[in-house]
Design an enzyme around this catalytic site. Structure first.
Site, short mmCIF file in Angstrom:
data_model
loop_
_atom_site.label_atom_id
_atom_site.label_comp_id
_atom_site.label_asym_id
_atom_site.label_seq_id
_atom_site.Cartn_x
_atom_site.Cartn_y
_atom_site.Cartn_z
N ARG A 103 0.88 -1.18 0.00
CA ARG A 103 0.00 0.00 0.00
C ARG A 103 0.91 1.22 0.00
O ARG A 103 1.64 1.44 0.97
CB ARG A 103 -0.92 -0.02 1.22
N HIS A 130 -7.05 0.63 -6.79
CA HIS A 130 -7.32 -0.26 -5.66
C HIS A 130 -8.01 -1.52 -6.22
O HIS A 130 -9.21 -1.73 -6.03
CB HIS A 130 -8.24 0.49 -4.67
N GLN A 133 -10.10 -4.00 -4.08
CA GLN A 133 -11.38 -3.40 -3.71
C GLN A 133 -12.40 -3.57 -4.83
O GLN A 133 -13.51 -4.03 -4.61
CB GLN A 133 -11.17 -1.90 -3.41
N ASP A 225 -16.99 7.24 -2.33
CA ASP A 225 -15.77 7.10 -1.52
C ASP A 225 -15.47 8.48 -0.95
O ASP A 225 -16.05 9.49 -1.39
CB ASP A 225 -14.63 6.57 -2.40
N CYS A 265 -16.44 1.85 -0.21
CA CYS A 265 -15.30 0.98 0.10
C CYS A 265 -14.94 1.05 1.58
O CYS A 265 -14.31 0.14 2.10
CB CYS A 265 -14.11 1.37 -0.76
N ARG A 293 -14.12 -8.56 0.67
CA ARG A 293 -12.69 -8.33 0.49
C ARG A 293 -11.92 -9.60 0.89
O ARG A 293 -11.00 -10.04 0.20
CB ARG A 293 -12.22 -7.15 1.36
N1 NVA Z 1 -9.73 6.85 -1.69
C1 NVA Z 1 -9.44 6.38 -0.36
C2 NVA Z 1 -9.67 4.91 -0.28
C3 NVA Z 1 -9.41 4.28 1.03
C4 NVA Z 1 -9.68 2.81 1.04
C5 NVA Z 1 -7.99 6.73 -0.02
O1 NVA Z 1 -7.12 6.55 -0.86
O2 NVA Z 1 -7.75 7.20 1.09
N1 CP Z 2 -11.45 -0.15 1.75
C1 CP Z 2 -10.20 -0.24 2.26
O1 CP Z 2 -9.23 -0.52 1.55
O2 CP Z 2 -10.13 -0.02 3.59
P1 CP Z 2 -8.79 0.18 4.44
O3 CP Z 2 -8.18 1.48 4.01
O4 CP Z 2 -9.24 0.20 5.87
O5 CP Z 2 -7.88 -0.97 4.13
#
Ligand code: NVA
Ligand code: CP
Length: 306
Positions: A103, A130, A133, A225, A265, A293
């Site tokens: 990540r 993602h 997801q 989101d 998500c 997930r």
């Molecule tokens: N768009 C959000 C998704 C988190 C799962 C982020 O990148 O923070």
């Molecule tokens: N939806 C998702 O990826 O959640 P987290 O950021 O908690 O992993």
């Protein structure tokens, strides 16, 4: 599956995704523990630069349920590209691990990790996409609607990483997708091109617009989101203003089909991109989506690591 890594949906064929979904359904029906421990002796590393609840826990649990082990490496432990060059991290971890979930802020960092790793690398979210997801999302839509072809998905909010992946996966699988964002916050241009290309082959209808009601009209799925993604915190005040008319709430949902579902998500910012009422409504399937997930990731791990 023909790919070694899972970096972006663009790399997956329809049959790759069908294989993931078929295995996901099987694993989900079998329950929590795989008795034959198919990943026994395998270790997955989670290299995360940003916080996570779902991605971290679902991958760790997925490995445990498949008989393997997972190691979580927090941002301050690895300091990817800071304490150590990404290519060195990749080559070192490949000597210990059987797979890596990363990540990162920059999508290019995941690509670099994959380039120098000799084990599969899975994108656990980058600023660009993602994929785990969106695979769980479309699996959920299929469960709820019984099909994907012709199902109308509306994404309202920021054209971000989650939107990019949802767009590609929907078009890839023949679901219609309408995205409504404020001007200047559209999904990635290259992603839109890829989605249109996929849509040409699957018959999916792709709409990019700035009108939430247009996107929501007749929708089966209303998806949103956060307006401010991780790493964009400094823009929060500006974004609160820009996105104020892009909230999922009862008024917007009244434009959708009667039996619409609400997806997110998570994590959600109630009162920003979604009202508390909509998130808690009987139409909301966000926790089924979060559960999926785990099932989808078990399938991905089996296909890539076994
Ligand atoms: N768009 C959000 C998704 C988190 C799962 C982020 O990148 O923070
Ligand atoms: N939806 C998702 O990826 O959640 P987290 O950021 O908690 O992993």
């Amino acid at each position: 599956m023909k790919v070694r890594d899972l970096i972006t949906i663009k790399d997956l064929s329809i049959s790759d995704i069908e294989e993931i979904f078929a295995l996901t359904a099987k694993l989900k029906s079998e329950g929590r523990i795989s008795k034959d421990e198919p990943l026994k002796g395998k270790t997955l590393g989670l290299v995360f630069q940003k916080p996570s609840l779902r991605t971290k826990v679902s991958f760790v649990v997925a490995m445990a349920q498949l008989g393997g082990t997972a190691i979580y490496l927090a941002p301050e432990e690895v300091k990817l590209g800071e304490r150590e060059a990404i290519k060195d991290v990749a080559r070192t971890l490949s000597r210990y691990l059987d797979g890596i979930v990363a990540r990162t802020f920059k999508h290019g960092d995941i690509i670099e990790l994959a380039e120098y790793s000799t084990v599969p690398v899975i994108n656990g979210l980058s600023d660009f996409s993602h994929p785990c997801q969106s695979l769980a999302d479309l699996f959920t839509v299929k469960e709820k609607r019984g099909k994907l072809k012709g199902v109308r998905v509306a994404f309202v909010g920021d054209g971000n990483n989650v939107c990019n992946s949802l767009l590609m996966t929907s078009a890839r699988l023949g679901a219609d997708i309408a995205v409504a964002t404020p001007k200047g916050y559209e999904p990635d241009k290259e992603v839109v091109k890829i989605a249109l290309d996929f849509a040409g082959a699957t018959g999916s209808k792709v709409t990019i617009c700035t009108d939430p009601e247009k996107a929501a009209a007749g929708a089966d799925v209303i998806y949103t989101d956060v307006w401010t993604s991780m790493g964009q915190e400094k823009e929060r005040n500006k974004r609160l203003k820009v996105f104020k008319d892009f909230q999922i709430n009862e008024k917007l949902c009244s434009k959708a089909k009667k039996d619409y579902i609400i997806m997110h998500c998570l994590p959600a910012h109630r009162g920003e991109e979604i009202s508390d009422e909509s998130l808690e409504s009987p139409h909301s399937v966000v926790f089924d989506q979060a559960e999926n997930r785990l099932h989808v990731e078990k399938a991905i791990l089996l296909l890539l690591l076994k």
